[in-house]
Write a protein that holds these residues in place. Sequence first.
Motif, PDB file in Angstrom:
ATOM      1  N   TYR A 139       0.785  -1.235   0.000  1.00 35.11           N
ATOM      2  CA  TYR A 139       0.000   0.000   0.000  1.00 35.11           C
ATOM      3  C   TYR A 139       0.821   1.292   0.000  1.00 35.11           C
ATOM      4  CZ  TYR A 139      -3.723  -3.234   1.109  1.00 35.11           C
ATOM      5  OH  TYR A 139      -4.606  -4.278   1.074  1.00 35.11           O
ATOM      6  N   VAL A 140       2.123   1.215   0.205  1.00 37.04           N
ATOM      7  CA  VAL A 140       2.935   2.430   0.257  1.00 37.04           C
ATOM      8  C   VAL A 140       4.115   2.267  -0.708  1.00 37.04           C
ATOM      9  CG1 VAL A 140       3.982   4.119   1.804  1.00 37.04           C
ATOM     10  CG2 VAL A 140       2.326   2.507   2.705  1.00 37.04           C
ATOM     11  N   PRO A 141       3.838   2.351  -2.001  1.00 41.05           N
ATOM     12  CA  PRO A 141       4.888   2.067  -2.984  1.00 41.05           C
ATOM     13  C   PRO A 141       6.039   3.078  -2.996  1.00 41.05           C
ATOM     14  CG  PRO A 141       2.916   2.881  -4.073  1.00 41.05           C
ATOM     15  CD  PRO A 141       2.567   2.689  -2.625  1.00 41.05           C
ATOM     16  N   HIS A 142       5.804   4.320  -2.561  1.00 43.77           N
ATOM     17  CA  HIS A 142       6.889   5.305  -2.608  1.00 43.77           C
ATOM     18  C   HIS A 142       8.008   4.966  -1.622  1.00 43.77           C
ATOM     19  CE1 HIS A 142       4.365   7.019   0.596  1.00 43.77           C
ATOM     20  NE2 HIS A 142       5.481   7.523   1.065  1.00 43.77           N
ATOM     21  N   ILE A 143       7.689   4.233  -0.563  1.00 42.60           N
ATOM     22  CA  ILE A 143       8.736   3.846   0.394  1.00 42.60           C
ATOM     23  C   ILE A 143       9.648   2.794  -0.223  1.00 42.60           C
ATOM     24  CG2 ILE A 143       9.134   2.705   2.612  1.00 42.60           C
ATOM     25  CD1 ILE A 143       7.335   4.575   3.839  1.00 42.60           C
ATOM     26  N   THR A 144       9.064   1.793  -0.859  1.00 46.67           N
ATOM     27  CA  THR A 144       9.894   0.765  -1.478  1.00 46.67           C
ATOM     28  C   THR A 144      10.633   1.299  -2.704  1.00 46.67           C
ATOM     29  OG1 THR A 144       7.956  -0.043  -2.670  1.00 46.67           O
ATOM     30  CG2 THR A 144       8.537  -1.175  -0.632  1.00 46.67           C
ATOM     31  N   ALA A 145      10.059   2.290  -3.371  1.00 44.84           N
ATOM     32  CA  ALA A 145      10.736   2.881  -4.529  1.00 44.84           C
ATOM     33  C   ALA A 145      12.034   3.565  -4.101  1.00 44.84           C
ATOM     34  CB  ALA A 145       9.827   3.871  -5.232  1.00 44.84           C
TER      35      ALA A 145
END
Length: 148
Positions: free
Chosen positions: A44-50
């Motif tokens: 749900y929080v793709p910007h963190i993994t990016a």
Amino acid sequence: MHGAIYLVMKTEGELHNRIRRWINPAIIAFILCYVIFTLATLLYVPHITAAIKQEPWFFVVVVLAVLAIANIPRAVTHGRDFQAFLSSGAAMVCLMALFGIGMYPNLLYSQPQPENSLNLINAASSQKTLGIMLVIALIGLPSCWPTA
């Protein structure tokens, strides 16, 4: 879990034995929460993994966090309470570092419009505001000192 490990280091007798029984269920609960929140973050929080994918050396922090978490039950089983306490503290530091790395440079991330996120640049005070606050702090600081 961290608190129970600390209390085991600082107590003796019956209280020590009772608190030691709390550690394993606390470790299990911590690991379950860690896995659930990691999966939720990945989904749900793709910007963190990016952010972690952009800089491969950030993966070192992930590995350190996993190693620290894996060392906690091992150290507790061998009766090395201080080592378990250090591993628990290291795991918390690594997890907070991962959160900071993933959020950087944003402080508050705007879901509907990412361009409206609060970041380090638009959240900073002006030089004039910082100067005024410095003067106020210097005036108020002597009143905080103890008197003889």
